[in-house]
Design a protein around this motif. Sequence first.
Motif, PDB file in Angstrom:
ATOM      1  N   ASP A 137      12.560  -6.088  -4.705  1.00  0.00           N
ATOM      2  CA  ASP A 137      11.812  -7.326  -4.961  1.00  0.00           C
ATOM      3  C   ASP A 137      12.425  -8.131  -6.092  1.00  0.00           C
ATOM      4  O   ASP A 137      12.198  -9.333  -6.207  1.00  0.00           O
ATOM      5  CB  ASP A 137      10.362  -6.993  -5.343  1.00  0.00           C
ATOM      6  CG  ASP A 137       9.497  -6.811  -4.105  1.00  0.00           C
ATOM      7  OD1 ASP A 137       9.884  -7.321  -3.042  1.00  0.00           O
ATOM      8  OD2 ASP A 137       8.454  -6.149  -4.214  1.00  0.00           O
TER       9      ASP A 137
ATOM     10  N   THR B 120      11.651  -0.887   6.488  1.00  0.00           N
ATOM     11  CA  THR B 120      11.339  -1.537   5.223  1.00  0.00           C
ATOM     12  C   THR B 120       9.858  -1.902   5.092  1.00  0.00           C
ATOM     13  O   THR B 120       9.372  -2.129   4.005  1.00  0.00           O
ATOM     14  CB  THR B 120      12.158  -2.821   5.048  1.00  0.00           C
ATOM     15  OG1 THR B 120      11.959  -3.599   6.200  1.00  0.00           O
ATOM     16  CG2 THR B 120      13.621  -2.523   4.847  1.00  0.00           C
ATOM     17  N   ILE B 121       9.162  -1.961   6.195  1.00  0.00           N
ATOM     18  CA  ILE B 121       7.757  -2.365   6.150  1.00  0.00           C
ATOM     19  C   ILE B 121       6.921  -1.175   6.636  1.00  0.00           C
ATOM     20  O   ILE B 121       6.918  -0.862   7.810  1.00  0.00           O
ATOM     21  CB  ILE B 121       7.492  -3.567   7.082  1.00  0.00           C
ATOM     22  CG1 ILE B 121       8.605  -4.583   7.012  1.00  0.00           C
ATOM     23  CG2 ILE B 121       6.149  -4.172   6.832  1.00  0.00           C
ATOM     24  CD1 ILE B 121       8.601  -5.478   5.853  1.00  0.00           C
ATOM     25  N   THR B 122       6.252  -0.565   5.786  1.00  0.00           N
ATOM     26  CA  THR B 122       5.493   0.616   6.196  1.00  0.00           C
ATOM     27  C   THR B 122       4.099   0.594   5.594  1.00  0.00           C
ATOM     28  O   THR B 122       3.776  -0.230   4.738  1.00  0.00           O
ATOM     29  CB  THR B 122       6.204   1.903   5.729  1.00  0.00           C
ATOM     30  OG1 THR B 122       6.291   1.852   4.326  1.00  0.00           O
ATOM     31  CG2 THR B 122       7.588   2.025   6.314  1.00  0.00           C
TER      32      THR B 122
ATOM     33  N   GLU C 170      11.986  -0.186  -2.875  1.00  0.00           N
ATOM     34  CA  GLU C 170      11.388  -1.437  -2.396  1.00  0.00           C
ATOM     35  C   GLU C 170      10.953  -2.319  -3.562  1.00  0.00           C
ATOM     36  O   GLU C 170      11.086  -3.539  -3.511  1.00  0.00           O
ATOM     37  CB  GLU C 170      10.205  -1.125  -1.471  1.00  0.00           C
ATOM     38  CG  GLU C 170      10.667  -0.661  -0.095  1.00  0.00           C
ATOM     39  CD  GLU C 170       9.581   0.059   0.681  1.00  0.00           C
ATOM     40  OE1 GLU C 170       9.776   0.273   1.873  1.00  0.00           O
ATOM     41  OE2 GLU C 170       8.553   0.422   0.076  1.00  0.00           O
ATOM     42  N   ARG C 171      10.439  -1.647  -4.598  1.00  0.00           N
ATOM     43  CA  ARG C 171      10.033  -2.427  -5.781  1.00  0.00           C
ATOM     44  C   ARG C 171      11.251  -3.058  -6.453  1.00  0.00           C
ATOM     45  O   ARG C 171      11.224  -4.201  -6.876  1.00  0.00           O
ATOM     46  CB  ARG C 171       9.274  -1.530  -6.765  1.00  0.00           C
ATOM     47  CG  ARG C 171       7.785  -1.457  -6.449  1.00  0.00           C
ATOM     48  CD  ARG C 171       7.013  -0.928  -7.639  1.00  0.00           C
ATOM     49  NE  ARG C 171       7.334   0.454  -7.908  1.00  0.00           N
ATOM     50  CZ  ARG C 171       6.705   1.490  -7.381  1.00  0.00           C
ATOM     51  NH1 ARG C 171       5.704   1.287  -6.558  1.00  0.00           N
ATOM     52  NH2 ARG C 171       7.054   2.720  -7.667  1.00  0.00           N
TER      53      ARG C 171
ATOM     54  N   THR D 195       6.465 -10.952  -3.136  1.00  0.00           N
ATOM     55  CA  THR D 195       6.935  -9.627  -3.581  1.00  0.00           C
ATOM     56  C   THR D 195       5.892  -8.555  -3.262  1.00  0.00           C
ATOM     57  O   THR D 195       4.725  -8.857  -2.998  1.00  0.00           O
ATOM     58  CB  THR D 195       7.194  -9.606  -5.106  1.00  0.00           C
ATOM     59  OG1 THR D 195       5.993 -10.011  -5.751  1.00  0.00           O
ATOM     60  CG2 THR D 195       8.338 -10.508  -5.511  1.00  0.00           C
ATOM     61  N   GLY D 196       6.362  -7.321  -3.294  1.00  0.00           N
ATOM     62  CA  GLY D 196       5.489  -6.152  -3.205  1.00  0.00           C
ATOM     63  C   GLY D 196       4.597  -6.133  -1.989  1.00  0.00           C
ATOM     64  O   GLY D 196       4.981  -6.532  -0.893  1.00  0.00           O
ATOM     65  N   LYS D 197       3.362  -5.678  -2.237  1.00  0.00           N
ATOM     66  CA  LYS D 197       2.441  -5.507  -1.106  1.00  0.00           C
ATOM     67  C   LYS D 197       2.039  -6.839  -0.480  1.00  0.00           C
ATOM     68  O   LYS D 197       1.754  -6.917   0.704  1.00  0.00           O
ATOM     69  CB  LYS D 197       1.198  -4.739  -1.573  1.00  0.00           C
ATOM     70  CG  LYS D 197       1.549  -3.280  -1.860  1.00  0.00           C
ATOM     71  CD  LYS D 197       0.335  -2.444  -2.073  1.00  0.00           C
ATOM     72  CE  LYS D 197       0.760  -0.979  -2.143  1.00  0.00           C
ATOM     73  NZ  LYS D 197      -0.310  -0.105  -2.543  1.00  0.00           N
TER      74      LYS D 197
ATOM     75  N   ARG E  50       3.993  -9.323  -0.026  1.00  0.00           N
ATOM     76  CA  ARG E  50       5.050  -9.642   0.935  1.00  0.00           C
ATOM     77  C   ARG E  50       4.841  -8.869   2.236  1.00  0.00           C
ATOM     78  O   ARG E  50       4.880  -9.443   3.330  1.00  0.00           O
ATOM     79  CB  ARG E  50       6.414  -9.312   0.324  1.00  0.00           C
ATOM     80  CG  ARG E  50       7.563  -9.330   1.296  1.00  0.00           C
ATOM     81  CD  ARG E  50       8.909  -9.199   0.580  1.00  0.00           C
ATOM     82  NE  ARG E  50       9.001  -8.045  -0.283  1.00  0.00           N
ATOM     83  CZ  ARG E  50       9.271  -6.801   0.143  1.00  0.00           C
ATOM     84  NH1 ARG E  50       9.449  -6.565   1.419  1.00  0.00           N
ATOM     85  NH2 ARG E  50       9.354  -5.810  -0.718  1.00  0.00           N
ATOM     86  N   ILE E  51       4.566  -7.588   2.098  1.00  0.00           N
ATOM     87  CA  ILE E  51       4.420  -6.746   3.284  1.00  0.00           C
ATOM     88  C   ILE E  51       3.231  -7.202   4.123  1.00  0.00           C
ATOM     89  O   ILE E  51       3.338  -7.362   5.344  1.00  0.00           O
ATOM     90  CB  ILE E  51       4.281  -5.258   2.881  1.00  0.00           C
ATOM     91  CG1 ILE E  51       5.601  -4.805   2.241  1.00  0.00           C
ATOM     92  CG2 ILE E  51       3.951  -4.378   4.079  1.00  0.00           C
ATOM     93  CD1 ILE E  51       5.571  -3.409   1.665  1.00  0.00           C
TER      94      ILE E  51
ATOM     95  N   LEU F 165       4.628   1.262  -2.043  1.00  0.00           N
ATOM     96  CA  LEU F 165       6.018   0.830  -2.207  1.00  0.00           C
ATOM     97  C   LEU F 165       6.830   1.927  -2.880  1.00  0.00           C
ATOM     98  O   LEU F 165       6.384   2.519  -3.859  1.00  0.00           O
ATOM     99  CB  LEU F 165       6.062  -0.428  -3.070  1.00  0.00           C
ATOM    100  CG  LEU F 165       5.455  -1.690  -2.487  1.00  0.00           C
ATOM    101  CD1 LEU F 165       5.510  -2.793  -3.524  1.00  0.00           C
ATOM    102  CD2 LEU F 165       6.197  -2.110  -1.247  1.00  0.00           C
TER     103      LEU F 165
ATOM    104  N   VAL G 146       3.953 -10.595   5.834  1.00  0.00           N
ATOM    105  CA  VAL G 146       4.865 -10.446   6.979  1.00  0.00           C
ATOM    106  C   VAL G 146       4.100  -9.893   8.168  1.00  0.00           C
ATOM    107  O   VAL G 146       4.219 -10.387   9.293  1.00  0.00           O
ATOM    108  CB  VAL G 146       6.047  -9.514   6.602  1.00  0.00           C
ATOM    109  CG1 VAL G 146       6.815  -9.082   7.834  1.00  0.00           C
ATOM    110  CG2 VAL G 146       6.974 -10.220   5.628  1.00  0.00           C
TER     111      VAL G 146
END
Lengths: 312, 495
Positions: free
Chosen positions: B18, B4-6, B14-15, A109-111, A113-114, B10, A117
Amino acid sequence: MTEALLEVDNLRRMYGKVCAVDNLSFSMDPGRIVGFIGPNGAGKTTTMRILATLDLPDSGEAMINGLSVLVEPRKVRESVGFMSDQFQPYPNLDVMQYLDFFARANGLTGKERISTVRSAASFCGLDSFSSRPATGLSKGMGQRLHLAKTLLHDPSLLILDEPASGLDPRARIEFRELLRELSAAGKGILISSHILAELSETCDDVVVLEQGKLVASGPIGDIAKEVQRHHTVHVRVLGDVEVAQKFFIVQPRVEDLEVLEGRIQFDFTGDDDAAVDLLKRAIAADLRVLEFAPQAADLEAIFMRMTEGSLQ
Amino acid sequence: MSDTITDRGLTWGERLSDRVNPILVREVLQALHGKMFLLTLATAVASLILIALWVAAFDNTDITSGREVFVAALVVLAPIVVFVVPLQAFMSMRHEVSGGMDEQLLLTGLTPRRIVVGKLLASLLMFVLFTGMFSPLLAMTYLLRGIDVPTIAVMILCAAMASLVANAFAIGMASLGRIRVLAPVTMIVTIGGLVFATILCMAGAWELVREIQGAIGTTEFTEVFGGVILGFFATVWLFGAVAAAVLAHEHENRSTPFRLFVLIGTIAGFGWIGMVADARWIDDVAPGAASIMALVFAPVLIALACEKDELSPRVRTYVPKRSAIATLITPLLPGGGRALLLLLLAGGIAIGFGALLPWLNGYAPDRRMFWLAVGSWAYLWIFASIGRFARQKMENISTRFWAALVIALVTFVLGMIFSLVIFAVTGDDDWSVAHVFNVPWTLSRIERGRDLWILGVIGLGGLIWMMLNLASLARGLGEVGAASRERAQRTLSAD
């Protein structure tokens, strides 16, 4: 002594009357790359599926990080990354969205996850493809995406079923490099492939299967030594080849001698010391030896010697 | 880089994402990026404009103008939420079960149930999205007169239920496409079923709105609507369970959702009959509803009885450590023998209810319900036993479960055909012993209270089959006890 990452103990799997895996036992340590080789129908994929918790053995046990694949499949899945030989990305998703979905599915989840990825995509060289549709990738890039997806939950054991199948030589070399890096990072990798030359350059150990049975397992070097009791020697001499032929044909441990295009070739059943002794004797017999080359057994030779290619 | 990925922090979206089912997030993303969505959106907008122009062309609104516009909006909405969205769900599920994608999903933290729930939630979200588009128009219908807010609310709820049922049906059918020979059939059946449902919704919208408008607020409406909601949940559960069972591996527990369906369905169904159905018409409703329940639950129970008797090694590891709990949930665990326990339990509830019915609602109806319950239960023992017998005779056939189920169901159909042949040969349209395997005919005769000796014969037959299966029943119970002890022992050793 390190605890084994994977321990397979007397695994047996029947499909009706056909025994796909027959009392198979082997183990592997963390950070090792193990080649899983055998003819078609040898039971490689079945074994890999059992280890990935996607199938059940009729008897026997397999432990990954001390956890039973039979009893604790959910916990085992947390430490196993299985890359099957099939890859079918979802339509209408780009590369990052595809990875993002699997990261979510793995509970990230959250950061975290980012960043996971991103690092998986970056590790697999997918940065410049991030906004490409996942369905529009080449075979090589598709395999990278498949691998990136497999790495998302940071598994300690990677099970890769024919990952290099269909890749061009460049993609194969790049893929091999990725595996080396993963191994250096401490991950155990069990990899099956039909491209034995590929495996011989990647793997530390091999497990050879035939008709569901274990034929050999261990470091490639050790198995090669076993096989090399029967290695081929090429000899080139200056001067009369017939004299040399007459000399070698009567030497102990020399079998099946033949002359091919001015070169002598024979099977030699001795070890390295015996080969040195033979060369010394040849020189002492005034043969002008230009080349004396015992062939190191490669994975292909090991495979051909150890298996009969029987199908089931 | 994808949206979605930046690099930034968040966003609240986006939160929030999750916290929701990953399948829901993916399905919505896929749908929004698909051409079908844009096409549907464009069609919906064009239809909205056309309806608005039509309304603007009204010379003066009469008493039913609002209802006409509301029905027009429903007629446009129906193909979207009952055909397009479910068809997309079908295609998505088909993709999931082809090419090993479902296995890749199962290796993550997702369970088959979560996958199916995610897909259903995604379809519900699409319903909300499209219905939201129509909301200005729906609000306008109220201003045009001829329709009230409760009717609008009930109709939207009905549309949501119809959409969810269509989606569950599409997902269940698509999952069956994993069995390669069934794939083309499932495609045809799904498209056919969705087209039929869409036409039904479009054609019946006017009448339904009128009926609901007239009935809202009456006791009958509450009772009927309660039944509709029960039916909705049952259908979604059943198709969802089918999809989840196909997604799960054969050595995982695929059976419990079906067992819960039978058990909860039996309790809820009889609960509805007993508590909600008005005493004035309980005599008509109770046997009818019980017959529908028997029709739905019987194939499921027969299928469960055809399962392999033994627990798979993996399911054994999930059996509760406490023996009391393990014993309590035994009828809900996989295995043919344990399905017989469930049959005993569900039958007990049905017969018990039938016996108690005369005292419910302070009204004394006749005994039809009791006779029907005993007859259905006895027949179920007979057909479940036929299935189990067939399975035992085919131990070396890999598809023995399906083969046994088909044999049991074909025997049921053959019984009716045989009865028709007897009827054709003798020309006698009265019931005779030769018609004992024409189950619907025999049950309807029993239910009418005619020739109750037939009930005695069938009941005796059911009882004999039950006695013959007592050993399997006991084995099923014993195996759960043993698995529970094993697990307790293992936990003790691990500690």
